[in-house]
Design an enzyme around this catalytic site. Structure first.
Site, PDB file in Angstrom:
ATOM      1  N   GLY A 158     -13.910 -20.297  13.674  1.00 49.10           N
ATOM      2  CA  GLY A 158     -14.805 -19.920  14.753  1.00 49.10           C
ATOM      3  C   GLY A 158     -14.428 -20.624  16.041  1.00 49.10           C
ATOM      4  N   GLY A 160     -15.875 -21.219  20.546  1.00 45.67           N
ATOM      5  CA  GLY A 160     -16.978 -21.167  21.486  1.00 45.67           C
ATOM      6  C   GLY A 160     -18.152 -22.044  21.094  1.00 45.67           C
ATOM      7  N   SER A 161     -17.925 -23.042  20.199  1.00 47.17           N
ATOM      8  CA  SER A 161     -18.977 -23.942  19.698  1.00 47.17           C
ATOM      9  C   SER A 161     -20.040 -23.220  18.877  1.00 47.17           C
ATOM     10  CB  SER A 161     -19.656 -24.702  20.855  1.00 47.17           C
ATOM     11  OG  SER A 161     -18.755 -25.580  21.461  1.00 47.17           O
ATOM     12  N   GLY A 163     -22.138 -22.273  15.948  1.00 45.49           N
ATOM     13  CA  GLY A 163     -22.443 -22.910  14.669  1.00 45.49           C
ATOM     14  C   GLY A 163     -22.102 -24.384  14.601  1.00 45.49           C
ATOM     15  N   ARG A 283      -4.377 -20.641  22.353  1.00 51.97           N
ATOM     16  CA  ARG A 283      -4.745 -19.603  23.325  1.00 51.97           C
ATOM     17  C   ARG A 283      -5.150 -20.275  24.628  1.00 51.97           C
ATOM     18  NH1 ARG A 283     -10.150 -20.536  23.020  1.00 51.97           N
ATOM     19  NH2 ARG A 283     -10.951 -21.185  20.987  1.00 51.97           N
TER      20      ARG A 283
END
Length: 411
Positions: A158, A160-161, A163, A283
């Site tokens: 995952g 974008g922080s 969870g 990325r």
């Protein structure tokens, strides 16, 4: 003459528009392939061709790219992770299939699995926090006991922080474990949870292109237990020796993970034992291209696209400036009644951009990740103190009102 197309898989409200603009400047026809193109409003606003496709289905993407090749000369393929960390590896596989320049998909895939990433960094002697992998609540609890509270608990896959939470005591640990395993968090595969030591200290992000560190940004988070970025300063105020230590460890990360093609960024905490690697991302960081361009004069997006289409890039720094970036974060859930002050803030000398992501009457439901931001302000000047002062002056001119959602029992 057949149009040269740049295929972009997925979308990003931060980096997406920058890629559209850069592609068009390079004479390319941008085409987006996304599961739901309507969630990226910049596509329709700019009249960008967008095709609906399941971005989890490699065969479907190959078929769609093959179909597009009957009409266009596909010059290159790139993409955005968004909250889907699998897209960078998918892009690598597409590039490999069509014989186009791209990252090594196996290296990217390993890097995007935070547990495998940790294993490889540890084996290479790169400083990282203590960590454990857990698949259920019992394993989360025992892992936290072994490491010692506080711990950071996050999905092994995952970005974008999403969870990710700091758990400072047993109650917070149990609450967040229930959230992750109780059906509220969306898992793309079997639940795998990373429990790791909370490395305390200032946060820095190193931005690389190929095997070159282009710039380092200092980050500040909003209040715990979440990790939502509140402010950035680029370049980070570091002495030369500390800058070099971060650069050296960053390159060690790339070697350990088999990276080094195209953009990457490395998150650090500067602890008592120096720079400790929190995460390596294969990325461009969201927002980082704007900071690097304003601070150093290097357009990471344009130079990345040049690499994607087989052209030679130019990473020379052209000027030194200090950039300040502030995220506009809501302080409560509810309905946004109004938000204004953007024009006043934009008029402050030194402010180069003010953007609101949302409009009045929008429901605000904080998720504790990158999606919480309502917009941002960016300021530029020759010095750190001046940039921070300009930024604060501008932010003070922006205001909003949020009416809380009715509590149960209220009509």
């Amino acid at each position: 003459m057949t149009k040269r197309a740049l295929i972009m898989v997925g979308g990003s409200r931060g980096n997406g528009p920058l890629h559209i603009q850069a592609a068009q400047r390079l004479g390319l026809h941008p085409i987006t392939l996304a599961a739901d193109p309507t969630q990226y409003d910049y596509l329709a606003a700019n009249g960008i061709q967008a095709n609906r496709i399941d971005t989890d289905n490699l065969d479907a993407l190959i078929h769609e790219c093959s179909r597009l090749r009957t009409t266009y000369d596909i010059a290159g393929i790139t993409g955005f992770a968004g909250l889907d960390e699998s897209i960078p590896a998918t892009v690598g596989k597409l590039c490999q299939h069509f014989g186009l320049p791209g990252p090594n998909p196996a290296s990217v895939e390993r890097c995007c699995d935070k547990f495998i990433q940790r294993q490889r960094l540890a084996a290479a002697g790169v400083p990282i926090p203590a960590y454990r992998l857990a698949a259920n609540a019992t394993e989360v609890e025992s892992s936290a006991a072994e490491i010692g509270l506080p711990v950071v608990v996050k999905p092994a896959m995952g970005c974008g922080s999403s969870g990710v939470r700091l758990c400072r005591d047993a109650d917070e640990l149990a609450e967040h474990t229930t959230y992750l395993l109780g059906g509220k968090h969306v898992w793309r595969s079997s639940p795998r949870i990373l429990v790791e030591e909370f490395a305390q200290g200032p946060l820095y992000v190193a931005n690389l292109m190929g095997n070159e560190v282009i710039g380092i940004t200092a980050y500040e988070y909003g209040p715990p237990p979440h990790f939502v970025v509140r402010e950035c300063i680029c370049p980070a105020p570091l002495i030369d020796d500390d800058h070099q230590r971060i650069a050296d460890v960053s390159l060690s990360c790339l070697r350990a993970l088999g990276l080094g093609w195209g953009p990457s960024n490395v998150d650090f905490r500067w602890t008592k034992r120096g720079p400790v690697v929190i995460e390596v991302n294969p990325r461009l960081g969201v927002g980082e291209p704007i900071l690097i361009r304003l601070a150093h004069g290097v357009d990471l997006v344009t130079e990345h696209i040049k690499l994607v289409i087989g052209q030679e890039w130019d990473l020379r720094k052209r000027h030194p400036q200090t950039v300040g970036w502030r995220s506009l974060l809501p302080d409560r859930d509810g309905i946004l009644d109004w938000i204004d002050g953007d024009c006043r803030a934009a008029a402050v000398p030194g402010v180069v951009d003010v953007k609101f992501y949302i409009e009045p009457k929008t429901p605000i439901l904080r998720k504790g990740d990158v999606r919480d931001s309502m917009g941002y302000v960016i300021a530029v000047s020759p010095s750190l103190a001046q940039s921070k002062a300009i930024l604060q002056r501008a932010v003070d001119l922006i205001s909003w009102s949020i009416t809380p959602f009715p509590t149960s029992g209220e009509s």
